[in-house]
Scaffold this motif. Structure first.
Motif, PDB file in Angstrom:
ATOM      1  N   GLN A 265      42.636  30.391  42.091  1.00 46.18           N
ATOM      2  CA  GLN A 265      42.194  31.764  41.840  1.00 46.18           C
ATOM      3  C   GLN A 265      41.532  32.343  43.093  1.00 46.18           C
ATOM      4  OE1 GLN A 265      39.793  32.373  38.370  1.00 46.18           O
ATOM      5  NE2 GLN A 265      41.379  31.702  36.939  1.00 46.18           N
ATOM      6  N   ARG A 266      40.631  31.602  43.679  1.00 46.02           N
ATOM      7  CA  ARG A 266      39.933  32.112  44.878  1.00 46.02           C
ATOM      8  C   ARG A 266      40.908  32.314  46.025  1.00 46.02           C
ATOM      9  NH1 ARG A 266      33.886  31.014  45.940  1.00 46.02           N
ATOM     10  NH2 ARG A 266      34.671  30.029  47.829  1.00 46.02           N
TER      11      ARG A 266
ATOM     12  N   LEU B 204      42.951  35.510  45.230  1.00 43.96           N
ATOM     13  CA  LEU B 204      42.144  36.729  45.266  1.00 43.96           C
ATOM     14  C   LEU B 204      41.788  37.126  46.698  1.00 43.96           C
ATOM     15  CD1 LEU B 204      39.758  36.111  42.226  1.00 43.96           C
ATOM     16  CD2 LEU B 204      41.467  37.925  42.419  1.00 43.96           C
TER      17      LEU B 204
ATOM     18  N   ALA C  65      46.131  44.765  44.583  1.00 48.52           N
ATOM     19  CA  ALA C  65      45.441  45.253  43.393  1.00 48.52           C
ATOM     20  C   ALA C  65      45.969  46.608  42.933  1.00 48.52           C
ATOM     21  CB  ALA C  65      43.939  45.367  43.672  1.00 48.52           C
TER      22      ALA C  65
ATOM     23  N   ARG D 202      41.587  39.026  36.170  1.00 47.74           N
ATOM     24  CA  ARG D 202      41.807  39.933  37.293  1.00 47.74           C
ATOM     25  C   ARG D 202      43.294  39.983  37.590  1.00 47.74           C
ATOM     26  NH1 ARG D 202      36.615  38.424  37.624  1.00 47.74           N
ATOM     27  NH2 ARG D 202      35.246  40.161  38.154  1.00 47.74           N
TER      28      ARG D 202
ATOM     29  N   ARG E 142      46.795  41.216  39.587  1.00 46.75           N
ATOM     30  CA  ARG E 142      47.341  41.472  40.911  1.00 46.75           C
ATOM     31  C   ARG E 142      48.868  41.382  40.865  1.00 46.75           C
ATOM     32  NH1 ARG E 142      42.584  42.396  41.114  1.00 46.75           N
ATOM     33  NH2 ARG E 142      41.055  41.655  42.662  1.00 46.75           N
TER      34      ARG E 142
ATOM     35  N   MET F 114      44.382  36.268  36.800  1.00 45.78           N
ATOM     36  CA  MET F 114      43.429  35.209  37.087  1.00 45.78           C
ATOM     37  C   MET F 114      42.217  35.339  36.178  1.00 45.78           C
ATOM     38  SD  MET F 114      44.126  35.356  41.158  1.00 45.78           S
ATOM     39  CE  MET F 114      44.949  36.936  41.006  1.00 45.78           C
TER      40      MET F 114
ATOM     41  N   ASN G  44      38.872  34.719  34.900  1.00 48.35           N
ATOM     42  CA  ASN G  44      37.707  34.032  35.427  1.00 48.35           C
ATOM     43  C   ASN G  44      37.039  33.144  34.394  1.00 48.35           C
ATOM     44  OD1 ASN G  44      37.329  37.087  35.043  1.00 48.35           O
ATOM     45  ND2 ASN G  44      35.325  36.285  34.464  1.00 48.35           N
TER      46      ASN G  44
ATOM     47  N   GLY H  85      34.417  37.953  40.602  1.00 46.01           N
ATOM     48  CA  GLY H  85      35.631  37.980  41.392  1.00 46.01           C
ATOM     49  C   GLY H  85      35.431  37.296  42.732  1.00 46.01           C
TER      50      GLY H  85
ATOM     51  N   HIS I  59      37.649  42.635  46.781  1.00 44.10           N
ATOM     52  CA  HIS I  59      37.382  43.369  45.553  1.00 44.10           C
ATOM     53  C   HIS I  59      36.247  42.766  44.738  1.00 44.10           C
ATOM     54  CE1 HIS I  59      41.347  45.159  46.405  1.00 44.10           C
ATOM     55  NE2 HIS I  59      40.917  46.175  45.678  1.00 44.10           N
ATOM     56  N   GLN I  60      35.505  41.847  45.328  1.00 53.32           N
ATOM     57  CA  GLN I  60      34.369  41.272  44.620  1.00 53.32           C
ATOM     58  C   GLN I  60      33.434  42.387  44.165  1.00 53.32           C
ATOM     59  OE1 GLN I  60      32.247  38.347  46.924  1.00 53.32           O
ATOM     60  NE2 GLN I  60      31.785  37.123  45.126  1.00 53.32           N
TER      61      GLN I  60
END
Length: 402
Positions: free
Chosen positions: A58-59, A62, A69, A291, A293, A314, A316, A345, A349-350
């Motif tokens: 995921q990380r 992202l 996005a 999230r 994408r 994703m 979380n 996130g 985009h955090q």
């Protein structure tokens, strides 16, 4: 005779939480995570994007510039039919995303947010005074969890708190998964019209609030008035809905884990409180729709090829329950170092407002349970109405007494 081979069933997303485990992700997410980091899921429209179930993947995705996005791109896994013209910078890519985000980021820096802590503490104390002076049982959502962040974001933006019923009601319509597209569009339009009028007022009579800063951008030609209003809608909704749900849901979870609540209540160390907030953010995950994408290029990851144009989700909630990162992930442990969670996130985009959310939760959690040490649910857990139908997870009501 030709043998017909059965194809494995593609699970639907989002799944259903187990009735007896309202704080945990849907059981099928755990099952998929055990099978591997990527799996296909089926959405409302029949599309089958990739779901990423593990923390590291995921990380990585992202933070990958080959992942977009932009919700308007073909293959983007939308949460439902889109009606209307509302689009925020959180659904844009750089450089436009960065251009718009930097216009509103100054009030959300750690330094600026810490300067707001005494004012937030007063809001929390005043609301608890009202709780203690009023009747019981009481709905903690209505009397405490919702007013705290609503009062804060109204002050920051320059929105009259007297209008809170209007914007809260329309926000609820917008973030309910079951809302018809045309009804959601109407609620969005009402909020945009409301914020557009406020931006107009700030153009004529600027103050020291964030809407006045956006109005200044309108004057310089960097934004249209409608763009400024739409940014205001995003900040207003995100600024009260997410934190309100975390206050109430976190309280509910702590009341179901009395050993953890006792540890939090007895401690005076700010680091313990901050750690408890991080663990609750990891454990609860109110943003439970994943999230979303879409891949811009072919991406090789964990032995799998994600093709250009394929969607990605994703969640979380399952990323934060990855046992490779968080041992015994289904246990609430406020002494755990949970700072690496992905509740806000990751990547460009955090979440912009995470310093504010953290501070509000620290003040709320550290104050409520000490000032009302006998706080308890006034209904069985099975009677609590959880927001299974919401894009933001939480509880509709939390009846408590003491």
């Amino acid at each position: 005779m030709t043998e017909i081979l059965s194809q494995p069933e593609v699970p639907e997303f989002p799944g259903t939480r187990a009735a007896r485990c309202p704080f945990d992700p849907p059981p099928n997410l755990h099952a998929l995570q055990k099978e591997g980091p990527l799996a296909k899921v089926r959405l409302w429209d029949g599309s089958t994007p990739w779901m990423v179930t593990t923390y590291a993947e995921q990380r990585a995705l992202l933070a990958d510039p080959r992942v977009s996005a932009e919700f308007s791109r073909p293959g983007y896994p939308r949460q439902g039919p889109f009606t209307g013209s509302f689009a925020s910078f959180i659904m844009m890519d750089d450089p436009e995303h960065h251009r718009l985000r930097r216009m509103v980021q100054a009030p959300f820096t750690v330094r600026r947010v810490e300067g707001m802590r005494p004012a937030v503490q007063k809001i929390v104390d005043d609301l608890i005074d009202d709780l203690l002076a009023g009747p019981k049982p009481v709905d903690l959502v209505e009397a405490f969890a919702l007013p705290v962040p609503s009062l804060v974001i109204c002050e920051l933006l320059g929105v009259p708190y007297a209008d809170h019923d209007f914007f809260q009601d329309n926000s609820k319509v917008m973030i309910n998964r079951g809302t018809a597209p045309e009804v959601r569009a109407a609620a969005s339009a009402r909020l945009a019209e409301y914020l557009n009028a406020l931006v107009g007022e700030k153009l004529a009579n600027p103050a020291g609030d964030l809407l006045s800063r956006l109005a200044e951008r309108v004057k310089t030609g960097e934004l249209s008035q409608l763009e400024a209003a739409q940014m205001g809608v995003l900040l207003l909704i995100a600024g009260h809905e997410t934190t309100a749900n975390m206050i109430a849901l976190g309280t509910c979870a702590l009341l179901q884990n009395p050993d953890q609540l006792a540890l939090l209540r007895a401690g005076d160390d700010p680091d313990l409180v901050a750690g408890a907030v991080e663990e609750l953010l990891r454990y609860l995950n109110i943003t439970h729709s994943g999230r979303r994408r879409v891949a811009l290029e072919d991406i090789e990851i964990s032995g799998q090829t994600i093709r250009a144009g394929e969607g990605l989700i994703m969640p979380n909630d399952i990323g934060n329950r990855d046992p490779e990162i968080f041992p015994n992930p289904d246990e609430l442990d406020i002494s755990r170092d949970a700072r690496r969670h992905v509740a806000f996130g990751f990547g460009v985009h955090q979440c912009l407002g995470q310093p504010l959310a953290r501070m509000e939760l620290q003040v709320a959690y550290s104050t409520l349970y000490k000032r009302i040490p006998t706080l308890r649910l006034a209904a069985d857990l099975e009677q609590i109405p959880f927001k299974h139908d919401g894009a933001v997870y939480g509880v509709y009501e939390l009846p408590v007494t003491w």
